[in-house]
Every structure is written in structure tokens, then in C-alpha cells.
Design a protein around this motif. Sequence first.
Motif, PDB file in Angstrom:
ATOM      1  N   ARG A 241      46.838  44.184  39.752  1.00  0.00           N
ATOM      2  CA  ARG A 241      45.586  44.217  38.971  1.00  0.00           C
ATOM      3  C   ARG A 241      44.664  43.083  39.394  1.00  0.00           C
ATOM      4  O   ARG A 241      43.466  43.283  39.632  1.00  0.00           O
ATOM      5  CB  ARG A 241      45.904  44.119  37.474  1.00  0.00           C
ATOM      6  CG  ARG A 241      44.654  44.105  36.594  1.00  0.00           C
ATOM      7  CD  ARG A 241      44.993  44.014  35.120  1.00  0.00           C
ATOM      8  NE  ARG A 241      45.735  42.823  34.741  1.00  0.00           N
ATOM      9  CZ  ARG A 241      45.202  41.598  34.574  1.00  0.00           C
ATOM     10  NH1 ARG A 241      43.909  41.403  34.788  1.00  0.00           N
ATOM     11  NH2 ARG A 241      45.960  40.588  34.200  1.00  0.00           N
ATOM     12  N   LYS A 242      45.222  41.881  39.534  1.00  0.00           N
ATOM     13  CA  LYS A 242      44.403  40.733  39.924  1.00  0.00           C
ATOM     14  C   LYS A 242      43.898  40.864  41.356  1.00  0.00           C
ATOM     15  O   LYS A 242      42.763  40.513  41.655  1.00  0.00           O
ATOM     16  CB  LYS A 242      45.181  39.433  39.724  1.00  0.00           C
ATOM     17  CG  LYS A 242      45.340  39.074  38.261  1.00  0.00           C
ATOM     18  CD  LYS A 242      46.030  37.743  38.082  1.00  0.00           C
ATOM     19  CE  LYS A 242      46.055  37.370  36.606  1.00  0.00           C
ATOM     20  NZ  LYS A 242      46.598  36.028  36.405  1.00  0.00           N
ATOM     21  N   THR A 243      44.743  41.364  42.252  1.00  0.00           N
ATOM     22  CA  THR A 243      44.323  41.584  43.645  1.00  0.00           C
ATOM     23  C   THR A 243      43.149  42.548  43.700  1.00  0.00           C
ATOM     24  O   THR A 243      42.222  42.372  44.492  1.00  0.00           O
ATOM     25  CB  THR A 243      45.501  42.128  44.480  1.00  0.00           C
ATOM     26  OG1 THR A 243      46.545  41.162  44.459  1.00  0.00           O
ATOM     27  CG2 THR A 243      45.087  42.400  45.914  1.00  0.00           C
ATOM     28  N   LYS A 244      43.180  43.546  42.849  1.00  0.00           N
ATOM     29  CA  LYS A 244      42.096  44.544  42.812  1.00  0.00           C
ATOM     30  C   LYS A 244      40.923  44.083  41.941  1.00  0.00           C
ATOM     31  O   LYS A 244      39.973  44.831  41.742  1.00  0.00           O
ATOM     32  CB  LYS A 244      42.642  45.891  42.317  1.00  0.00           C
ATOM     33  CG  LYS A 244      43.595  46.542  43.311  1.00  0.00           C
ATOM     34  CD  LYS A 244      43.974  47.914  42.830  1.00  0.00           C
ATOM     35  CE  LYS A 244      44.606  48.711  43.930  1.00  0.00           C
ATOM     36  NZ  LYS A 244      43.652  49.339  44.808  1.00  0.00           N
ATOM     37  N   GLN A 245      41.023  42.851  41.437  1.00  0.00           N
ATOM     38  CA  GLN A 245      39.977  42.243  40.606  1.00  0.00           C
ATOM     39  C   GLN A 245      39.623  43.108  39.396  1.00  0.00           C
ATOM     40  O   GLN A 245      38.458  43.341  39.087  1.00  0.00           O
ATOM     41  CB  GLN A 245      38.737  41.938  41.443  1.00  0.00           C
ATOM     42  CG  GLN A 245      39.018  40.951  42.543  1.00  0.00           C
ATOM     43  CD  GLN A 245      37.814  40.627  43.397  1.00  0.00           C
ATOM     44  OE1 GLN A 245      36.822  41.347  43.411  1.00  0.00           O
ATOM     45  NE2 GLN A 245      37.908  39.514  44.112  1.00  0.00           N
ATOM     46  N   LEU A 246      40.678  43.574  38.740  1.00  0.00           N
ATOM     47  CA  LEU A 246      40.511  44.362  37.517  1.00  0.00           C
ATOM     48  C   LEU A 246      40.958  43.520  36.327  1.00  0.00           C
ATOM     49  O   LEU A 246      41.941  42.780  36.413  1.00  0.00           O
ATOM     50  CB  LEU A 246      41.354  45.642  37.584  1.00  0.00           C
ATOM     51  CG  LEU A 246      40.972  46.645  38.679  1.00  0.00           C
ATOM     52  CD1 LEU A 246      42.057  47.710  38.825  1.00  0.00           C
ATOM     53  CD2 LEU A 246      39.634  47.290  38.356  1.00  0.00           C
ATOM     54  N   SER A 247      40.261  43.647  35.232  1.00  0.00           N
ATOM     55  CA  SER A 247      40.642  42.927  34.013  1.00  0.00           C
ATOM     56  C   SER A 247      41.549  43.821  33.165  1.00  0.00           C
ATOM     57  O   SER A 247      41.650  45.032  33.396  1.00  0.00           O
ATOM     58  CB  SER A 247      39.396  42.554  33.212  1.00  0.00           C
ATOM     59  OG  SER A 247      38.782  43.745  32.723  1.00  0.00           O
ATOM     60  N   LEU A 248      42.196  43.216  32.192  1.00  0.00           N
ATOM     61  CA  LEU A 248      42.992  44.009  31.251  1.00  0.00           C
ATOM     62  C   LEU A 248      42.084  45.020  30.542  1.00  0.00           C
ATOM     63  O   LEU A 248      42.495  46.147  30.284  1.00  0.00           O
ATOM     64  CB  LEU A 248      43.686  43.104  30.221  1.00  0.00           C
ATOM     65  CG  LEU A 248      44.932  42.364  30.697  1.00  0.00           C
ATOM     66  CD1 LEU A 248      45.435  41.430  29.604  1.00  0.00           C
ATOM     67  CD2 LEU A 248      46.027  43.335  31.092  1.00  0.00           C
ATOM     68  N   ARG A 249      40.845  44.598  30.241  1.00  0.00           N
ATOM     69  CA  ARG A 249      39.887  45.493  29.588  1.00  0.00           C
ATOM     70  C   ARG A 249      39.618  46.724  30.465  1.00  0.00           C
ATOM     71  O   ARG A 249      39.606  47.846  29.973  1.00  0.00           O
ATOM     72  CB  ARG A 249      38.577  44.767  29.288  1.00  0.00           C
ATOM     73  CG  ARG A 249      37.553  45.648  28.575  1.00  0.00           C
ATOM     74  CD  ARG A 249      36.253  44.919  28.260  1.00  0.00           C
ATOM     75  NE  ARG A 249      36.429  43.668  27.541  1.00  0.00           N
ATOM     76  CZ  ARG A 249      36.646  43.564  26.227  1.00  0.00           C
ATOM     77  NH1 ARG A 249      36.743  44.636  25.485  1.00  0.00           N
ATOM     78  NH2 ARG A 249      36.777  42.381  25.657  1.00  0.00           N
TER      79      ARG A 249
END
Length: 186
Positions: A12-20
Motif C-alpha cells: 500500500r505504501k509503495t503504491k502511495q495509497l492511504s488507508l482511506r
Amino acid sequence: MVEIGPIIRDIRKTKQLSLRNIAERTDLTMGYLSLVERNKVSPSLSSIEKIAGAMSIPVSSLFPRPKIQTQYIPKERRTHLHHSLGGLLEYLCNPTPSSSLCVYITKIHALESMIFQHEGTELIYVLHGELHLYVGTEEYVMREGDAILFNASAPHWGVPCDDKLEMIVACTSINNCHLFSEKSTR
């Protein structure tokens, strides 16, 4: 049990996505996703599929892959041992502490009348010559092309019928394989 939470978080962080972002795409709550990433809850397969879909990755990328160990040994690099049983042993794969299989070609000129018994399974395939093999109370006359698979915890011994005996031997318990020696050549 596989702990996929940190894997989900890293991707998720690698893809620059937030939990939201993930919550909006999956209809799962941010609190639940946070618990999943910290391995506080085990997500259902349905949730895993939603999370993977939200990150545009296959579900399989969330599970660690086993390390595959490969041994390629060219003929000229095989280890050869002269064993005390009267012959030569040529390893087809080099035994390692992490290996559970020992495979070698052996040429036996004479065989002392020793009885072997060890853990694991053993396979013998006769390439040339003839062998009288005894496993427990059974006798097997083995000739070129014959193979036998047996539980090596049964007492077993062999009597070569000529000096041309050559066979492939595979043992699943390398620590107890009986044709080891101290003299090595290459």
C-alpha cells in the motif's frame, strides 16, 4: 499461519495509497484495515480479495513464496568418494544440511557383509551388473534396469554378483545414508 498484514502495508505504501483510499475502494473500514495491517485480526478471503483488488495486485502477491533451492552440478564438478565398502561414490547432488535427499551413483567392486538400518526411504536402481539385495526377510535379485524403493529402517544388505555392479542410490535421510567415507576426490 501467514501474517500478511505487513505485506499489505508495504505494498500500500509503495503504491502511495492511504488507508482511506483502500477503505473507499473496498467498503472496509479504516479501523479494520489498520487492524489487518498490524496482524491484530485475520482477514477473510473475501476481504483479502477486496484489498488486493483495491491495490490492483493479484491475491497471490500477498503471500510469501517459498525459497526454491536449485543445485546444478556439471559432471566435471561432481564430488567423488572412495568408500570403505569397496568402490566409488559419485554424488548427483551435493548433500547439504538443509537437504533431505542424497542421490549418488555407486560402483561397487566388493561389499562387506554389513547390515544397514537407518531412518528414511531408500531407492536403488541398477545400472549395470547384478545385486542380491536383502530387505528384512525378503531377497531381491536385481539386474540392469531394476529398481526398488523401501523403508530404510528395515535391516538391509546387498551382495554384488560381479565386479561390474553400478547403481543409483537415493536416500531421504542424508545424515544416515550408509555409503559415506573420508577420502574425497574431484
